[in-house]
Design a protein around this motif. Structure first.
Motif, PDB file in Angstrom:
ATOM      1  N   MET A  27      99.856 -10.111  49.218  1.00 39.53           N
ATOM      2  CA  MET A  27     100.394 -11.246  49.475  1.00 39.53           C
ATOM      3  C   MET A  27      99.919 -12.340  50.539  1.00 39.53           C
ATOM      4  O   MET A  27      99.662 -13.279  50.174  1.00 39.53           O
ATOM      5  CB  MET A  27     101.906 -11.064  49.946  1.00 39.53           C
ATOM      6  CG  MET A  27     102.746 -10.693  49.059  1.00 39.53           C
ATOM      7  SD  MET A  27     103.083 -11.896  47.820  1.00 39.53           S
ATOM      8  CE  MET A  27     104.030 -13.203  48.886  1.00 39.53           C
ATOM      9  N   LEU A  28      99.332 -11.700  51.626  1.00 39.25           N
ATOM     10  CA  LEU A  28      98.265 -12.525  52.590  1.00 39.25           C
ATOM     11  C   LEU A  28      97.255 -13.057  51.995  1.00 39.25           C
ATOM     12  O   LEU A  28      96.863 -14.158  51.899  1.00 39.25           O
ATOM     13  CB  LEU A  28      97.873 -11.437  53.523  1.00 39.25           C
ATOM     14  CG  LEU A  28      99.026 -11.282  54.848  1.00 39.25           C
ATOM     15  CD1 LEU A  28      98.469 -10.001  55.666  1.00 39.25           C
ATOM     16  CD2 LEU A  28      99.365 -12.522  55.615  1.00 39.25           C
ATOM     17  N   GLY A  29      96.619 -12.142  51.023  1.00 34.77           N
ATOM     18  CA  GLY A  29      95.354 -12.688  50.305  1.00 34.77           C
ATOM     19  C   GLY A  29      95.514 -13.906  49.398  1.00 34.77           C
ATOM     20  O   GLY A  29      94.746 -14.485  49.282  1.00 34.77           O
ATOM     21  N   LEU A  30      96.634 -13.730  48.792  1.00 41.80           N
ATOM     22  CA  LEU A  30      96.932 -14.828  47.741  1.00 41.80           C
ATOM     23  C   LEU A  30      97.363 -16.029  48.453  1.00 41.80           C
ATOM     24  O   LEU A  30      97.146 -17.430  47.993  1.00 41.80           O
ATOM     25  CB  LEU A  30      98.130 -14.547  46.991  1.00 41.80           C
ATOM     26  CG  LEU A  30      97.572 -13.533  45.781  1.00 41.80           C
ATOM     27  CD1 LEU A  30      98.972 -13.015  45.073  1.00 41.80           C
ATOM     28  CD2 LEU A  30      96.602 -14.076  44.757  1.00 41.80           C
ATOM     29  N   PHE A  31      97.933 -15.878  49.453  1.00 42.15           N
ATOM     30  CA  PHE A  31      98.756 -17.349  50.048  1.00 42.15           C
ATOM     31  C   PHE A  31      98.101 -17.869  51.261  1.00 42.15           C
ATOM     32  O   PHE A  31      98.340 -19.089  51.858  1.00 42.15           O
ATOM     33  CB  PHE A  31     100.039 -17.055  50.341  1.00 42.15           C
ATOM     34  CG  PHE A  31     100.980 -16.878  48.987  1.00 42.15           C
ATOM     35  CD1 PHE A  31     101.294 -17.825  48.146  1.00 42.15           C
ATOM     36  CD2 PHE A  31     101.525 -15.828  48.630  1.00 42.15           C
ATOM     37  CE1 PHE A  31     101.964 -17.901  47.201  1.00 42.15           C
ATOM     38  CE2 PHE A  31     102.176 -15.625  47.564  1.00 42.15           C
ATOM     39  CZ  PHE A  31     102.663 -16.778  46.874  1.00 42.15           C
ATOM     40  N   MET A  32      97.161 -17.340  52.048  1.00 41.57           N
ATOM     41  CA  MET A  32      96.336 -17.893  53.285  1.00 41.57           C
ATOM     42  C   MET A  32      95.732 -19.003  53.027  1.00 41.57           C
ATOM     43  O   MET A  32      95.605 -19.884  53.957  1.00 41.57           O
ATOM     44  CB  MET A  32      95.387 -16.689  53.844  1.00 41.57           C
ATOM     45  CG  MET A  32      96.380 -15.574  54.707  1.00 41.57           C
ATOM     46  SD  MET A  32      95.248 -14.823  55.887  1.00 41.57           S
ATOM     47  CE  MET A  32      94.397 -14.059  54.751  1.00 41.57           C
ATOM     48  N   ILE A  33      95.238 -19.159  51.757  1.00 45.60           N
ATOM     49  CA  ILE A  33      94.628 -20.275  51.421  1.00 45.60           C
ATOM     50  C   ILE A  33      95.554 -21.678  51.054  1.00 45.60           C
ATOM     51  O   ILE A  33      94.889 -22.829  50.984  1.00 45.60           O
ATOM     52  CB  ILE A  33      93.490 -20.053  50.420  1.00 45.60           C
ATOM     53  CG1 ILE A  33      94.142 -20.001  48.884  1.00 45.60           C
ATOM     54  CG2 ILE A  33      92.601 -19.080  50.643  1.00 45.60           C
ATOM     55  CD1 ILE A  33      93.331 -20.666  47.795  1.00 45.60           C
TER      56      ILE A  33
END
Length: 461
Positions: A27-33
């Protein structure tokens, strides 16, 4: 009730928290950007269009939508852990492609590869494999809370990491998170000794036709499609508005996101209580849809400034978080007892398609009609959802459970179903001899689910 049944075992707790951790890394990987990508893309890539920005933000949803159900099916054949590790490895490769991308086209390819690591359904099936029926709801709640917290953290961490390492650095951090996720699978997640098809967590292709013809579930599928289309489209222009109208540079965006997200979780609690405990799910649900739609118009008609953006985002995310928590609960309440996994699979596919199409259309409207064009588009989508949801039937406070029935024969089905339906608070029973299992929907206000499962299990001994 035995002492063992009062608390999760150490293996079950380990399973719940390790799977929640794996979900968190993804989840962090998908939404941090999300909070920084539009600003980065405009500065980094020459002659970029709004449509390209939108596609790059949302394209992960397209590949994830098409691959999440096949991943679940493959995991039945080749095992949960190998498929999760393979998915996280693909996610890592996509992140590296993004970090090294020298064009928006390569960035879009990288984001699409990230979405190809579609392990969500496999992780949910793993919870069902590793946690006994009576504690499965608790384990799913742990995973759900982790997903919500990860989304909040991603909106705060994205701008901060961008200020320290740049947006390309974020993608390298995401690749590292994927490695952490693989290590959690290898060393923290318990081994699955008895894996089987989990009807409550996995999609059954033979049920697609019935689920796709279910009018109540279709309303929910359309709803989550709109919700995530709206979210993705907004993040094409909200970071730009923060910079151009609120005077906030990228490293300062967390000043709005952090208090907004924390306050929104607090503010939604009374509405959750009203919906679940006071049996007011439908009016609260409709009110939340109306609220996010009105906020889109607020972005159009209220002059943007720091405080106007703060208030609009606070109200929006309070309603958004409420809907994000309510929709999966409604899927359970409205799906047939033996088709929860398939209903959830179609629901998740709709969610990811919403992200992909919302990004593309949001980018198109930004390119041709500017900021306000995006918010008019999202307001129209929200209005269509509100009209659709008004005819939703009032959901009963039901949950789905299942227990094995040993030596279940076809001739026993009718008597077992009649026996269970005689209990007050049991609304639906489906006995499946081919699986030696019975599925039922219960009203938890009237039925002690754990005691009922214990009773059924004891009656077979």
């Amino acid at each position: 009730m035995t002492e063992q049944s009062k608390a999760m075992s150490s293996t079950e707790r380990r399973a719940a928290f390790s799977i929640a951790g794996i979900f968190s890394t993804r989840m962090l990987g998908l939404f941090m950007i999300f909070p920084v990508f539009a600003l980065f893309a405009e500065a980094e890539f020459k002659d970029i269009t709004g449509l390209q920005i939108g596609i790059a933000i949302g394209i992960y949803g397209l590949t994830q939508a098409f691959l999440q159900i096949p991943y679940g099916m493959l995991s039945d054949k080749y095992g949960r852990k190998p498929l999760i590790i393979a998915g996280m490895f693909i996610f890592m490769l996509g992140s590296i492609v993004c970090a090294m991308a020298d064009s928006i086209e390569m960035m879009i390819i990288g984001r699409a590869i990230q979405g190809m690591g579609a392990v969500a359904a496999v992780l949910m099936a793993s919870v069902a494999d590793l946690v006994t029926e009576q504690f499965r709801l608790r384990a799913m709640s742990i995973v759900g809370m982790t997903i919500g917290l990860s989304f909040t953290l991603s909106l705060v961490a994205g701008p901060l990491l961008a200020s320290w390492f740049g947006v390309r650095g974020i993608f390298w951090v995401i690749a590292l998170l994927a490695i952490v996720g693989m290590l959690l699978v290898k060393f923290a997640m318990p081994e699955i000794k008895q894996q089987s098809f989990q009807r409550e967590a996995e999609a059954d292709p033979s049920q697609f036709k019935e689920i796709l013809k279910h009018p109540q579930l279709l309303r929910l599928d359309f709803g989550v499609f709109v919700l995530h289309a709206m979210l993705t489209a907004m993040f094409i222009v909200v970071p730009l508005t923060m910079r151009d109208s609120a005077g906030l540079e990228t490293p300062e965006h967390w000043v709005i996101y952090l208090p907004v997200m924390l306050l929104s979780f607090v503010l939604m609690v009374p509405f959750i209580i009203q919906a679940e405990s006071k049996d007011r799910m439908k009016p609260v649900f409709l009110g939340a849809i109306a609220t996010i739609t009105i906020m889109q118009l607020g972005f159009v008609f209220i002059p943007p400034s720091f405080w106007s953006l703060f208030v609009l985002l606070l109200i929006f995310f309070t309603a958004f978080n409420l809907l994000e928590a309510s929709l999966p609960s409604l899927v359970v309440k409205l799906s047939p007892a033996d088709k929860k996994g398939t209903a959830s699979g179609v629901y998740s596919t709709s969610q990811f398609l919403g992200a992909a199409i919302g990004g593309a259309l949001g980018g198109y409207f930004y390119q041709h009609y500017g900021y306000n064009g995006v918010f008019v588009f999202t307001a129209v989508m929200g209005s269509l959802w509100l009209i659709s949801a008004m005819s939703m039937q009032k959901p009963l406070p039901l949950s789905i459970a299942s227990v094995p029935i040993y030596d279940l024969k076809i001739e026993d089905v009718e008597s077992i179903q009649s026996q269970l339906l005689a209990y007050e608070g049991i609304h639906e029973v489906v006995a499946l001899p081919e699986e030696q299992r019975v599925y039922f929907k219960i009203d938890r206000k009237l039925v002690n689910e754990v005691a009922l499962i214990d009773y059924i299990e004891q009656s077979q001994k």
